[in-house]
Design a protein around this motif. Sequence first.
Motif, PDB file in Angstrom:
ATOM      1  N   GLN A  22      51.846   2.617  92.449  1.00 26.27           N
ATOM      2  CA  GLN A  22      53.117   3.320  92.604  1.00 26.27           C
ATOM      3  C   GLN A  22      54.009   3.029  91.403  1.00 26.27           C
ATOM      4  O   GLN A  22      54.159   1.880  90.991  1.00 26.27           O
ATOM      5  CB  GLN A  22      53.819   2.888  93.890  1.00 26.27           C
ATOM      6  CG  GLN A  22      55.090   3.670  94.172  1.00 26.27           C
ATOM      7  CD  GLN A  22      55.615   3.436  95.570  1.00 26.27           C
ATOM      8  OE1 GLN A  22      55.032   2.726  96.366  1.00 26.27           O
ATOM      9  NE2 GLN A  22      56.730   4.071  95.885  1.00 26.27           N
ATOM     10  N   GLY A  23      54.561   4.073  90.824  1.00 26.48           N
ATOM     11  CA  GLY A  23      55.349   3.947  89.613  1.00 26.48           C
ATOM     12  C   GLY A  23      54.623   4.440  88.379  1.00 26.48           C
ATOM     13  O   GLY A  23      55.249   4.723  87.363  1.00 26.48           O
ATOM     14  N   GLY A  24      53.270   4.532  88.459  1.00 25.47           N
ATOM     15  CA  GLY A  24      52.530   5.169  87.377  1.00 25.47           C
ATOM     16  C   GLY A  24      51.645   4.260  86.544  1.00 25.47           C
ATOM     17  O   GLY A  24      50.966   4.754  85.629  1.00 25.47           O
ATOM     18  N   ARG A  25      51.603   2.960  86.813  1.00 23.53           N
ATOM     19  CA  ARG A  25      50.760   2.073  86.005  1.00 23.53           C
ATOM     20  C   ARG A  25      49.292   2.279  86.361  1.00 23.53           C
ATOM     21  O   ARG A  25      48.894   2.148  87.517  1.00 23.53           O
ATOM     22  CB  ARG A  25      51.141   0.609  86.230  1.00 23.53           C
ATOM     23  CG  ARG A  25      50.264  -0.370  85.445  1.00 23.53           C
ATOM     24  CD  ARG A  25      50.763  -1.803  85.576  1.00 23.53           C
ATOM     25  NE  ARG A  25      49.851  -2.734  84.914  1.00 23.53           N
ATOM     26  CZ  ARG A  25      48.917  -3.433  85.543  1.00 23.53           C
ATOM     27  NH1 ARG A  25      48.764  -3.308  86.865  1.00 23.53           N
ATOM     28  NH2 ARG A  25      48.135  -4.254  84.877  1.00 23.53           N
ATOM     29  N   ILE A  26      48.474   2.587  85.337  1.00 19.95           N
ATOM     30  CA  ILE A  26      47.040   2.778  85.531  1.00 19.95           C
ATOM     31  C   ILE A  26      46.329   1.455  85.267  1.00 19.95           C
ATOM     32  O   ILE A  26      46.498   0.849  84.210  1.00 19.95           O
ATOM     33  CB  ILE A  26      46.501   3.887  84.607  1.00 19.95           C
ATOM     34  CG1 ILE A  26      47.096   5.241  85.019  1.00 19.95           C
ATOM     35  CG2 ILE A  26      44.979   3.952  84.653  1.00 19.95           C
ATOM     36  CD1 ILE A  26      46.721   6.392  84.112  1.00 19.95           C
ATOM     37  N   THR A  27      45.542   1.010  86.257  1.00 23.00           N
ATOM     38  CA  THR A  27      44.875  -0.292  86.148  1.00 23.00           C
ATOM     39  C   THR A  27      43.388  -0.174  85.822  1.00 23.00           C
ATOM     40  O   THR A  27      42.806  -1.094  85.250  1.00 23.00           O
ATOM     41  CB  THR A  27      45.020  -1.084  87.453  1.00 23.00           C
ATOM     42  OG1 THR A  27      44.336  -0.389  88.518  1.00 23.00           O
ATOM     43  CG2 THR A  27      46.491  -1.256  87.823  1.00 23.00           C
ATOM     44  N   HIS A  28      42.752   0.931  86.230  1.00 24.61           N
ATOM     45  CA  HIS A  28      41.317   1.111  86.029  1.00 24.61           C
ATOM     46  C   HIS A  28      41.026   2.556  85.643  1.00 24.61           C
ATOM     47  O   HIS A  28      41.727   3.484  86.071  1.00 24.61           O
ATOM     48  CB  HIS A  28      40.527   0.793  87.309  1.00 24.61           C
ATOM     49  CG  HIS A  28      40.602  -0.627  87.766  1.00 24.61           C
ATOM     50  ND1 HIS A  28      41.750  -1.190  88.271  1.00 24.61           N
ATOM     51  CD2 HIS A  28      39.645  -1.607  87.786  1.00 24.61           C
ATOM     52  CE1 HIS A  28      41.514  -2.452  88.598  1.00 24.61           C
ATOM     53  NE2 HIS A  28      40.242  -2.728  88.310  1.00 24.61           N
ATOM     54  N   ARG A  29      39.948   2.727  84.886  1.00 22.07           N
ATOM     55  CA  ARG A  29      39.457   4.056  84.537  1.00 22.07           C
ATOM     56  C   ARG A  29      37.961   4.110  84.799  1.00 22.07           C
ATOM     57  O   ARG A  29      37.250   3.119  84.613  1.00 22.07           O
ATOM     58  CB  ARG A  29      39.717   4.379  83.059  1.00 22.07           C
ATOM     59  CG  ARG A  29      41.182   4.463  82.665  1.00 22.07           C
ATOM     60  CD  ARG A  29      41.319   4.671  81.154  1.00 22.07           C
ATOM     61  NE  ARG A  29      42.702   4.693  80.733  1.00 22.07           N
ATOM     62  CZ  ARG A  29      43.426   5.799  80.587  1.00 22.07           C
ATOM     63  NH1 ARG A  29      42.866   6.982  80.819  1.00 22.07           N
ATOM     64  NH2 ARG A  29      44.684   5.749  80.188  1.00 22.07           N
ATOM     65  N   VAL A  30      37.502   5.269  85.205  1.00 22.56           N
ATOM     66  CA  VAL A  30      36.067   5.535  85.338  1.00 22.56           C
ATOM     67  C   VAL A  30      35.768   6.763  84.490  1.00 22.56           C
ATOM     68  O   VAL A  30      36.320   7.841  84.746  1.00 22.56           O
ATOM     69  CB  VAL A  30      35.652   5.784  86.797  1.00 22.56           C
ATOM     70  CG1 VAL A  30      34.178   6.153  86.874  1.00 22.56           C
ATOM     71  CG2 VAL A  30      35.944   4.559  87.652  1.00 22.56           C
ATOM     72  N   HIS A  31      34.909   6.614  83.482  1.00 23.26           N
ATOM     73  CA  HIS A  31      34.535   7.732  82.621  1.00 23.26           C
ATOM     74  C   HIS A  31      33.199   8.309  83.082  1.00 23.26           C
ATOM     75  O   HIS A  31      32.255   7.581  83.355  1.00 23.26           O
ATOM     76  CB  HIS A  31      34.434   7.281  81.166  1.00 23.26           C
ATOM     77  CG  HIS A  31      35.755   7.018  80.525  1.00 23.26           C
ATOM     78  ND1 HIS A  31      36.570   8.028  80.073  1.00 23.26           N
ATOM     79  CD2 HIS A  31      36.415   5.863  80.285  1.00 23.26           C
ATOM     80  CE1 HIS A  31      37.675   7.505  79.562  1.00 23.26           C
ATOM     81  NE2 HIS A  31      37.610   6.194  79.688  1.00 23.26           N
ATOM     82  N   LEU A  89      37.271  11.953  83.849  1.00 24.45           N
ATOM     83  CA  LEU A  89      38.028  10.738  84.099  1.00 24.45           C
ATOM     84  C   LEU A  89      38.523  10.635  85.545  1.00 24.45           C
ATOM     85  O   LEU A  89      39.033  11.593  86.124  1.00 24.45           O
ATOM     86  CB  LEU A  89      39.242  10.708  83.158  1.00 24.45           C
ATOM     87  CG  LEU A  89      40.162   9.505  83.221  1.00 24.45           C
ATOM     88  CD1 LEU A  89      39.445   8.250  82.737  1.00 24.45           C
ATOM     89  CD2 LEU A  89      41.416   9.770  82.372  1.00 24.45           C
ATOM     90  N   PHE A  90      38.340   9.440  86.109  1.00 26.15           N
ATOM     91  CA  PHE A  90      39.006   9.026  87.341  1.00 26.15           C
ATOM     92  C   PHE A  90      39.869   7.819  86.995  1.00 26.15           C
ATOM     93  O   PHE A  90      39.483   6.976  86.173  1.00 26.15           O
ATOM     94  CB  PHE A  90      37.990   8.615  88.411  1.00 26.15           C
ATOM     95  CG  PHE A  90      37.098   9.714  88.896  1.00 26.15           C
ATOM     96  CD1 PHE A  90      37.401  10.431  90.043  1.00 26.15           C
ATOM     97  CD2 PHE A  90      35.932  10.048  88.202  1.00 26.15           C
ATOM     98  CE1 PHE A  90      36.564  11.444  90.499  1.00 26.15           C
ATOM     99  CE2 PHE A  90      35.097  11.054  88.644  1.00 26.15           C
ATOM    100  CZ  PHE A  90      35.416  11.763  89.792  1.00 26.15           C
ATOM    101  N   VAL A  91      41.034   7.698  87.623  1.00 22.96           N
ATOM    102  CA  VAL A  91      41.915   6.561  87.344  1.00 22.96           C
ATOM    103  C   VAL A  91      42.414   5.953  88.647  1.00 22.96           C
ATOM    104  O   VAL A  91      42.512   6.626  89.679  1.00 22.96           O
ATOM    105  CB  VAL A  91      43.128   6.961  86.475  1.00 22.96           C
ATOM    106  CG1 VAL A  91      42.680   7.534  85.140  1.00 22.96           C
ATOM    107  CG2 VAL A  91      44.036   7.944  87.204  1.00 22.96           C
ATOM    108  N   ARG A  92      42.720   4.664  88.565  1.00 28.71           N
ATOM    109  CA  ARG A  92      43.416   3.980  89.667  1.00 28.71           C
ATOM    110  C   ARG A  92      44.848   3.762  89.217  1.00 28.71           C
ATOM    111  O   ARG A  92      45.098   3.129  88.178  1.00 28.71           O
ATOM    112  CB  ARG A  92      42.765   2.639  89.991  1.00 28.71           C
ATOM    113  CG  ARG A  92      43.453   1.866  91.132  1.00 28.71           C
ATOM    114  CD  ARG A  92      42.760   0.535  91.383  1.00 28.71           C
ATOM    115  NE  ARG A  92      43.339  -0.179  92.508  1.00 28.71           N
ATOM    116  CZ  ARG A  92      44.292  -1.114  92.413  1.00 28.71           C
ATOM    117  NH1 ARG A  92      44.784  -1.422  91.205  1.00 28.71           N
ATOM    118  NH2 ARG A  92      44.761  -1.720  93.485  1.00 28.71           N
ATOM    119  N   VAL A  93      45.801   4.285  89.989  1.00 28.67           N
ATOM    120  CA  VAL A  93      47.204   4.220  89.597  1.00 28.67           C
ATOM    121  C   VAL A  93      48.017   3.552  90.704  1.00 28.67           C
ATOM    122  O   VAL A  93      47.810   3.802  91.894  1.00 28.67           O
ATOM    123  CB  VAL A  93      47.750   5.638  89.284  1.00 28.67           C
ATOM    124  CG1 VAL A  93      47.660   6.550  90.493  1.00 28.67           C
ATOM    125  CG2 VAL A  93      49.193   5.565  88.777  1.00 28.67           C
TER     126      VAL A  93
END
Length: 292
Positions: A221-230, A215-219
Amino acid sequence: MMKTLKTSVLASGFSCLEAPRWHLGALWVSDVRAGKIFRIDLDGKVTIVADVPGRPFGLGFLPDGNLLAASMTQRVILKFGGEKPVIHADLTDLASGHLRDLAVARDGSAYVTSFDADASGPDGFASARVLLAMPDGNIRSVADNIAHPNGLAITSSHDLLVAETLGNRLLGFEIDSDGALLHRKIFANFVGMSPLGICADAEGAVWAAAARQSLFVRVQQGGRITHRVHVSGRHAVACQLGGQDGRTLFCLTVASNLDDFPNRQQTARVEATVVDVPGAASSVRFAETGSP
């Protein structure tokens, strides 16, 4: 709504890739176990840039375009520009363990992470630090007591971000005029994820590789994840934004069977996907890339 992206393979057949950097129309990576630095074009063509004693890890580029590489076990930063590499900074007296990732600020100041992978508990965290090599030759420690600092990234607003792997979070620092790191803060906490290699985008969000996960994630500031790459069946290692418009996310992965590492199996590869937001202008000079 969270978006999930898929990758395609750009190049394969590597041993242990780290520290991707986009520079002048190509991706540059370190193969730690092979002891080499590679340049990879957008068509997947691979060129050996250099053989590095002491295992190369973090990469960066000075304002004059010369390549810097952190030599893990020698604990020096090497500069490549002439026929042979020269020592840009000797960190043996400051680094308590191996050197890791490296990030170069716009004035040529080079930040590098260091920790002893065999150390554990409070003593191990106290010895982990971020080191600074200034353009004038001054070297010093600028941050310590970090739970194994790995990836580094410099944002468009000239902040330094540090992936605190065993702390399960990203730390942020303001870079002062003398290179000092000020106003330490938590950029983002993760639940069930430990960040490794990271890169920043133009909106101030961060892409991070999840240690020992596919997993890669786009986060933000504050911790909200908007995108994931599996990356199914793989482990995420590090990532970098680049490409002609800065919107290609290059993902370094390795086979999820970690038993392959001691046997030097060549399971590491570079995968890529297209994202909406380009990389931070501080770390990627797209105007200079031209065509691959």
